[in-house]
Design an enzyme around this catalytic site. Sequence first.
Site, PDB file in Angstrom:
ATOM      1  CG  HIS A 156      -1.962   0.992   1.302  1.00  0.00           C
ATOM      2  ND1 HIS A 156      -1.733   2.322   1.602  1.00  0.00           N
ATOM      3  CD2 HIS A 156      -3.310   0.884   1.117  1.00  0.00           C
ATOM      4  CE1 HIS A 156      -2.874   2.971   1.596  1.00  0.00           C
ATOM      5  NE2 HIS A 156      -3.851   2.133   1.297  1.00  0.00           N
ATOM      6  CG  ASP A 233       0.309  -2.462   6.109  1.00  0.00           C
ATOM      7  OD1 ASP A 233      -0.657  -2.578   6.892  1.00  0.00           O
ATOM      8  OD2 ASP A 233       0.223  -1.870   5.023  1.00  0.00           O
ATOM      9  CD  GLN A 236      -6.740  -4.686   3.628  1.00  0.00           C
ATOM     10  OE1 GLN A 236      -7.662  -5.492   3.648  1.00  0.00           O
ATOM     11  NE2 GLN A 236      -6.937  -3.391   3.472  1.00  0.00           N
ATOM     12  CE  LYS A 259      -7.533  -0.541   5.979  1.00  0.00           C
ATOM     13  NZ  LYS A 259      -8.441  -0.220   4.861  1.00  0.00           N
ATOM     14  CB  CYS A 397      -3.689   3.268  -1.743  1.00  0.00           C
ATOM     15  SG  CYS A 397      -4.857   4.621  -1.507  1.00  0.00           S
TER      16      CYS A 397
END
Length: 440
Positions: A156, A233, A236, A259, A397
């Site tokens: 991202h 990261d 997700q 999220k 993104c």
Amino acid sequence: FFFKQKTEYEIGVRLVGSEMCIRDSSNTVVTGNPVIDIQKIRKDFPILSQTVRGKPLIYLDNGATTHKPLRVIERVRKFDAEEYGTVRRGAYKLCEHSTQLYEESRKKVAEFLGAEKPSEIVFTSGTTQAINLVANSFGKRFINKDDEIIISNIEHHANTVPWQILCEERGAKLKVIPVSDEGELVMKEYEKLLSNKTRMVAVNHVSNALGTINPVKEITQKAHAVGAKVLIDGAQSTPHMKLNVQEIDCDFYTFSGHKMYAPSGIGGVYGKMDLWEEMPPYVTGGDMIMKVTLEKTTYAKPPARFEAGTPPISQVIGLGEAIDYLNEVGMDNIAAYEHTLLEYGTALLNDIDGVRIIGNAREKASLISFHVDAAHPHDVVTMLDQDGISCRGGHHCAQPTMIRYGVPATTRASMAFYNKTEELDALAESIKKCIQLFSE
């Protein structure tokens, strides 16, 4: 076909194909078939009962943001209406109670991520700020001229741009792990990039553009072998799988509350305490200090050092409630149920002429990114919306990822555990209508 977990939910799953597959944070396979009562789950989310353009809402943009269960909405309302007070700054009852709830949420996050202790969790506005915090603070202390930072070709922008800026400012070099045609990181090439100059490896756990689940434990082990630190990261991954940051052994792990069925404006980062203690503050102001004089400031210990100003207190309380909800449903149940949705949806879209799935990694989260030959993704999502279906169209993104696969953008259907196979049937039929319209 079922096993039971001791939660308030029993989840019935429509099985597709072979035996269900559950994977934990280290990508270890744990077999078994989950039990979820999908109708009961859906009743927990008020927004799912509405109609869009006269048709039932089918929400398939969970990779962008998830909806909130009623108990999270009500918990925030109750806190704001009956319990609200600022944290850490007063000796009166409301302040003390708010501070207690705030720190209880930090403890819940730590347990959810498998951290050793709550003080390793720093609250931020979300993953983007969390990565910027680490890039700026870690970078200021540890990155120098000619040092090297490694990211991947499927990051991202939030895990690309901060490292680019850091390299420009410090005279460091950015290296990129290539990705295969299937959407998997080329690990042999990653190994070649590592050297005694590598200071940081920053990769996502799950690609927001492809759904690929990266082998973060292996990535971390190889980085540590050359003395590099690792940031994962987790924007997700946190909504989709059971996690254990100690098992992964990463140095930083970021997440976003919105999220994972919590309010927006809250997220954070896990970090190893020995690193937090060496890193300077990223944002300065109230509550991140030990002592201030006109000549010198002494900083507070972590995590307070990195939480300047009045935090998003209500959102933190909502995050804690969302984690309680996820734990009651069971992250293993969620992972397994969503895997059935992924397999079901993938089979449906593969059967449609003129549709090409972008990203066919062996290990994927419940996300399908696809390209329709007859129409631009923006036109596709506009047509889907006419049938009440919310999908995402664009570069997500992740423009370097789009460049890698030779497409300007994709349409993305990202699923959550409140979605149904019937909704994927509707998605497939709507895509067929779209293709027919644009092919005429």
